[in-house]
Write an enzyme that holds these catalytic residues in place. Structure first.
Site, short mmCIF file in Angstrom:
data_model
loop_
_atom_site.label_atom_id
_atom_site.label_comp_id
_atom_site.label_asym_id
_atom_site.label_seq_id
_atom_site.Cartn_x
_atom_site.Cartn_y
_atom_site.Cartn_z
N SER A 71 15.54 -42.26 -11.68
CA SER A 71 14.27 -41.56 -11.53
C SER A 71 13.90 -41.63 -10.05
CB SER A 71 13.17 -42.20 -12.39
OG SER A 71 11.96 -41.50 -12.21
N ARG B 90 3.22 -47.42 -14.73
CA ARG B 90 3.14 -48.42 -13.66
C ARG B 90 2.47 -49.68 -14.20
NH1 ARG B 90 1.30 -43.20 -10.45
NH2 ARG B 90 0.28 -43.05 -12.47
N GLY C 72 11.75 -41.76 -6.98
CA GLY C 72 10.38 -42.03 -6.51
C GLY C 72 10.23 -41.36 -5.16
N THR C 73 9.90 -40.07 -5.18
CA THR C 73 9.96 -39.29 -3.94
C THR C 73 8.84 -39.63 -2.96
OG1 THR C 73 8.83 -37.48 -5.10
CG2 THR C 73 11.24 -37.36 -4.92
N ASN C 74 7.80 -40.34 -3.42
CA ASN C 74 6.78 -40.77 -2.46
C ASN C 74 7.39 -41.74 -1.44
OD1 ASN C 74 5.12 -39.35 -4.17
ND2 ASN C 74 4.10 -41.13 -5.03
N HIS D 149 -15.35 -8.55 0.14
CA HIS D 149 -14.33 -9.44 0.70
C HIS D 149 -14.43 -10.84 0.10
CE1 HIS D 149 -12.97 -12.46 3.70
NE2 HIS D 149 -11.96 -11.63 3.84
N ARG E 247 -2.82 -1.45 -6.19
CA ARG E 247 -2.03 -2.67 -6.00
C ARG E 247 -2.32 -3.60 -7.17
NH1 ARG E 247 -5.39 -5.11 -0.81
NH2 ARG E 247 -7.40 -5.32 -1.85
N ARG F 78 -3.85 2.55 8.40
CA ARG F 78 -4.06 1.30 7.66
C ARG F 78 -2.77 0.47 7.64
NH1 ARG F 78 -8.45 2.08 3.63
NH2 ARG F 78 -9.18 4.24 3.74
N MET G 171 -5.61 -7.76 8.09
CA MET G 171 -5.12 -6.90 9.17
C MET G 171 -6.07 -5.73 9.37
SD MET G 171 -1.03 -7.15 8.54
CE MET G 171 -1.16 -6.83 6.79
N CYS H 25 9.68 -38.87 -10.55
CA CYS H 25 8.35 -39.32 -10.98
C CYS H 25 7.37 -39.43 -9.83
CB CYS H 25 8.44 -40.65 -11.73
SG CYS H 25 9.14 -42.00 -10.74
N LYS I 36 0.82 -1.20 0.00
CA LYS I 36 0.00 0.00 0.00
C LYS I 36 0.86 1.26 0.00
CE LYS I 36 -3.61 -0.12 2.64
NZ LYS I 36 -4.76 -0.20 1.70
N GLY J 127 -8.06 -7.69 3.85
CA GLY J 127 -8.93 -7.82 5.01
C GLY J 127 -8.34 -8.55 6.20
N TYR K 133 14.46 -33.76 -15.80
CA TYR K 133 13.03 -33.66 -16.07
C TYR K 133 12.24 -33.98 -14.81
CZ TYR K 133 12.93 -38.80 -16.18
OH TYR K 133 13.03 -40.12 -15.85
#
Length: 927
Positions: A810, A608, A812-814, A486, A364, A116, A127, A877, A48, A125, A897
């Site tokens: 590759s 898979r 497998g982050t799970n 709002h 803004r 303000r 603050m 992946c 602001k 809205g 990738y």
């Protein structure tokens, strides 16, 4: 609750002690065409304050004032002391007095100010704001003499309520009760219809509330000012602001600025007004002046939705600003063109008209839907306002999800309308179609959503306290308010379907029901909300694919009839020109592969194979293989599966052409393919031609205490090599078949769950031998790669030795996240929300990659793997491959990738471009 800021704050300045404050300017005046803070930016002045400074410097009419910069907030929250900036505030206040010709607290010619907040990132809205500050009892007489008694009393009652609520912490409802009672007694619909006598009664009641509470309402203007400044700084840590920062990942250490500005009055009669405008339509992105205003009102009346405002541009109603105040409208149009050209982005303007004169109170970057973000960005490139790279950065990757959101089919919707299910028509505030169960409070919305129910939050009007419920809901409906209320602004920012101003609906929170057009719905009933048209219908409506999907996937809408699709494609083409990371898709069927290709996937990063086994015509053969007593019997069952898998791979290779297709060999434990309930066991035993007891025995023998760490992945391939041999044969026979059709497939065989070099090397030998056998049989040696999925921490640490004979990694982050944390992904929901709420974890590590832990393993494995084998291709992946923040990390870690769901491919393409451009920007700024 206060925060301890770092020694060097995010504003770019070290936090300053009160003793040092005298030597560092921290309060910046603006007014009369001069702005001390012009060019300092949002980090120091907040959004602001920065906007006010820039507008002032541009010569736009802005009431004079000053900004206390963000670093003061951090000091104040740490020390509770504002002494260090008092001299600067007094000096700036004196300049405001000289500019306006009024004195702060003066009995005859009082200066009133607004106080303000203004964080660097828009938090609409969240603050606090206090208007009409400085209106002491003595100043009432001077204000009444210059502007009328009714006006002075209206300002006083507003000030009493706002200051008491924010500084003295007296609930707003205790004041509203008297205002509502007076309106009802006088038959007045709006506050503006109350007389001076009515308002005097209201003011007296308000003062009684303060006395009854035992509070001391200050009558000294400077005590009011410092109380307000401290309260606004403290509002940085109020619950709704903290929740908003958590949802939008806004750093705690940023703090807020405070803006003190001379009041101008939109409630000074019918030639005065207040309003909000957007330089373009924030829902669609169309280049038209868009907004609303209220005559004889102050700013909070518009955003609170208490009165339904009128449009800015002429609409034939005779009530628009263009029709009622043409000179003021023309001035706003001039300002619109000036600010958009200067800020080079769609702007959200707040303005006040005092007796015909226009003042700007804020500009803004406007909150916008995904539809609008794409259109505004591409249009501004065409207009020469921004570059293609800037356009790419203007659209948040997650906003593209909105372009794929479903809509209500026209026929079904019309049938519902004709069937009498239309409850109301309101104002479209957040596009898309949403259907969910009604919740009348934010708490109920959160509670219902946690149980898995889709929720539509229904409110008379929303307030910042509703933000958690709005976030939990799939749709939002309010009976009051306009397109700048709002509810509208927050819903657009969240990407939620929203309808506002549906005045035909009566909400009865006491009875937990709503009523309209002789229809009634109770909490928990289904409601369908069309945020594009503004319609609200009782019951459930089906949905259909979005415009983009109808063009791209279904082919039911010609591309030339969809400007939105053209903008979508153009933006992604620009993104592709900037990104380094490749984007593939996780796809298990030819249909998935087609969708992925249409969305721009450059290959399949994870196919898979186990997902191919669950079809009705396949599962029996799989189970025959599992219950077989010998290798020979297993091979007989696998022989039935071979042609089925081969046809699957042929279909996928045809869809992907020369693009690489990474196929993961069987990963889950075998017991997942067997039934466990008695009825299913008996039926399956009959199908297999064995006794139910024998099948139960096989189920028992395969049972594991911890299947995630059990007999699965490469362990199956080593103990039952015939399973993997059959799958590999199907891959190469399929590749040879499509090569005979003239295609050039690129199969990549991925061995899952490897933890040691021995596991990988043994199975790679099997893959190579099978490939040679198929090449000899078909006369076609198909080029291929063999790699592994890195999902065990040991594999990441021993990446150098595994990479020696490996073509690609590759991640497998799970599973890598599960094994690194020791969390079960299936069970972590019982404690992860508490961990995040308590700050033990910043995010759900299954949603966004844990950079210090799991991320470090990714970096280690990448570095060690490439050190051992230069040119090693590395991708990811897991689910993180479609998460924008994770993609930024993977870009920095040097991966080649990411692979994600087909419907996240567009998001990943844009996120990869953001990662590259952000790094490029950071590098150039450092240089």
């Amino acid at each position: 609750m206060s925060v301890d800021p770092p020694t060097g704050s995010a504003s770019g300045r070290a936090t300053v002690s009160p003793l040092m404050a005298a030597t560092v300017k921290r309060v910046h005046y603006f007014g009369d065409g001069h702005a001390e803070g012009a060019g300092l930016g949002k980090e120091i002045l907040g959004g602001k304050g920065s906007g006010l400074a820039e507008m002032t410097a541009l010569g736009i009419p802005v009431p004079p004032g000053f900004t206390i910069e963000t670093s003061v907030c951090l000091d104040y929250l740490r020390t509770g002391n504002l002494d260090g900036v008092r001299p600067e505030v007094e000096e700036a206040l004196a300049r405001v007095e000289r500019s306006t010709g009024r004195k702060f607290g003066d009995a005859s010619n009082p200066l009133l100010v607004s106080v303000r907040s203004g964080a660097r990132s828009s938090m609409p809205g969240m603050m606090d704001t206090i208007l009409n500050l400085g209106l002491t009892r003595a100043a009432m007489a001077g204000l009444a003499a210059s502007a009328g008694e009714r006006f002075a009393l209206d300002c006083r009652r507003r000030f009493l309520q706002m200051y008491s609520g924010i500084v003295l912490e007296i609930p707003r409802e205790e004041f509203e009760e008297f205002l509502t009672r007076r309106r009802e007694e006088k038959g007045a619909k709006f506050d503006s219809e109350l007389s001076a006598e009515d308002l005097r009664w209201v003011v007296d009641r308000y003062e009684e509330v303060v006395r009854r509470r035992g509070a001391s309402f200050p009558d000294d203007p400077r005590e009011q000012l410092w109380g307000a400044i401290g309260a606004v700084f403290r509002s940085w840590n109020n619950p709704r602001a903290k929740e908003y920062r958590r949802l939008y990942r806004i750093p705690e250490e940023w703090g807020t600025a405070v803006n003190v500005q001379a009041m101008v009055f939109g409630n000074r009669g019918e030639r005065s007004a207040t309003g909000v405008a957007f330089t373009r339509d924030p829902a669609t992105g169309e280049k038209k002046f868009y907004g609303e205003f209220l005559a004889n009102a102050q700013g909070e009346d518009v955003v609170a939705g208490i009165r339904t405002p009128h449009p800015l541009a002429a609409d034939g109603s005779g009530k628009s600003l263009e029709e009622t105040m043409p000179a003021a409208y023309a001035e706003l149009v001039r300002v619109r063109d000036l600010v958009e050209k200067s800020f080079r982005d769609m702007q959200d303007l707040e303005f006040t008209i005092e007796e015909g004169r226009v003042y700007l109170l804020q500009t803004r970057n406007g909150k916008r839907t995904g539809f609008a973000a794409v259109r505004v960005a591409t249009d501004m490139v065409a207009e020469g306002l921004i570059s293609e790279k800037e356009a790419v950065l203007r659209v948040e990757p997650e906003q593209l999800v909105q372009l794929l959101a479903p809509v209500f089919p026209a026929k079904e919707k019309e049938a519902a309308v004709q069937g009498g299910r239309l409850l109301a028509r309101g104002l479209p505030a957040g596009p898309g179609a949403a259907c969910g169960r009604i919740a009348f409070t934010a708490d109920r919305a959160v509670e219902m959503a946690r149980k898995g129910d889709p929720v539509v939050l229904v409110r008379v009007e929303t307030s910042p306290e509703d933000s958690a419920g709005m976030h939990a809901a799939v749709g939002i409906l309010t009976t009051r308010g306009g397109i700048t209320s709002h509810a509208s602004v927050v819903a657009r920012g969240m990407g939620k379907t929203c309808v506002v101003g549906a005045g035909e609906i009566t909400v009865d929170e006491r009875r937990h029901e709503l009523r309209a057009r002789n229809l009634t719905a109770k909490e928990g009933d289904f409601l369908s909300v069309d945020g594009t048209a503004g319609d609200v219908l009782l019951g459930q409506l089906p949905t259909q694919p979005s415009e983009v999907l109808r063009v791209l996937v279904d082919g039911t809408l010609p591309p030339e009839k969809s400007p939105l699709f053209a903008s979508f494609q153009r933006l992604l083409e620009w993104a592709d020109g900037s990104r380094r990371l490749g984007v593939r898709a996780n796809a298990d069927t030819p249909t998935d592969a087609r969708v992925a290709r249409l969305f721009g996937a450059e290959g399949i990063g994870l196919c898979r194979t186990e997902h191919m086994f669950f079809g009705e015509n396949r599962i029996v053969a799989v189970r025959q293989m599992i219950v077989a007593d010998s290798e020979a019997d297993r091979r007989k069952a696998l022989a039935k599966l071979l042609p089925m898998q081969r046809e699957d791979f042929i279909g996928i290779f045809r869809e992907m052409g020369e693009r690489p297709v990474t196929i993961r060999l069987l990963d889950p434990p075998l017991h997942e393919f067997l039934p466990h309930e008695d009825a299913a066991v008996k039926k399956t035993a009959e199908e297999l031609g064995i006794t139910a007891e024998k099948l139960r025995e096989r189920v028992r023998s395969l049972a594991e205490a911890n299947p995630m760490l059990g007999h699965r992945g490469c362990r199956l391939g080593i103990t039952y090599p015939e399973i993997y041999e059959t799958q590999v044969r199907a891959i190469f026979e399929a590749a040879a078949a499509v090569r005979r059709e003239g295609l050039r497939p690129s199969p990549e065989v991925m061995i899952p769950l490897v933890g040691t070099k021995g596991e990988f090397d043994r199975l790679k030998i099997m893959v190579d031998e099978t490939a040679r056998l198929v090449a000899g049989e078909t006369g076609d040696a198909v080029p291929y790669r063999v790699g592994t999925m890195i999902e065990i921490p040991r594999a990441a640490l021993r990446a150098a030795e595994i990479a020696a004979n490996c073509d690609f990694f590759s991640f497998g982050t799970n599973d890598l996240t599960q094994m690194t944390y020791g969390y079960s992904r299936d069970d972590a929901a019982s404690f992860l929300p508490a961990y995040i709420e308590l700050g033990i974890l910043p995010d759900d590590p299954f949603g966004t990659i844990d950079q210090p832990g799991v991320g470090e393993l990714v970096s280690i494995a990448t570095e060690r793997g490439r050190a051992a084998k230069p040119g090693l291709k590395v991708g990811v992946c897991g689910e993180h491959g479609g998460d924008p923040r994770s993609i930024t990390f993977f870009h920095g870690a040097g991966l080649d990738y990411v692979s994600c769901s087909p419907f996240r491919v567009a998001v990943a393409r844009l996120a990869a471009a953001h990662a590259a451009l952000s790094k490029e920007t950071a590098a150039s700024s450092t240089a």
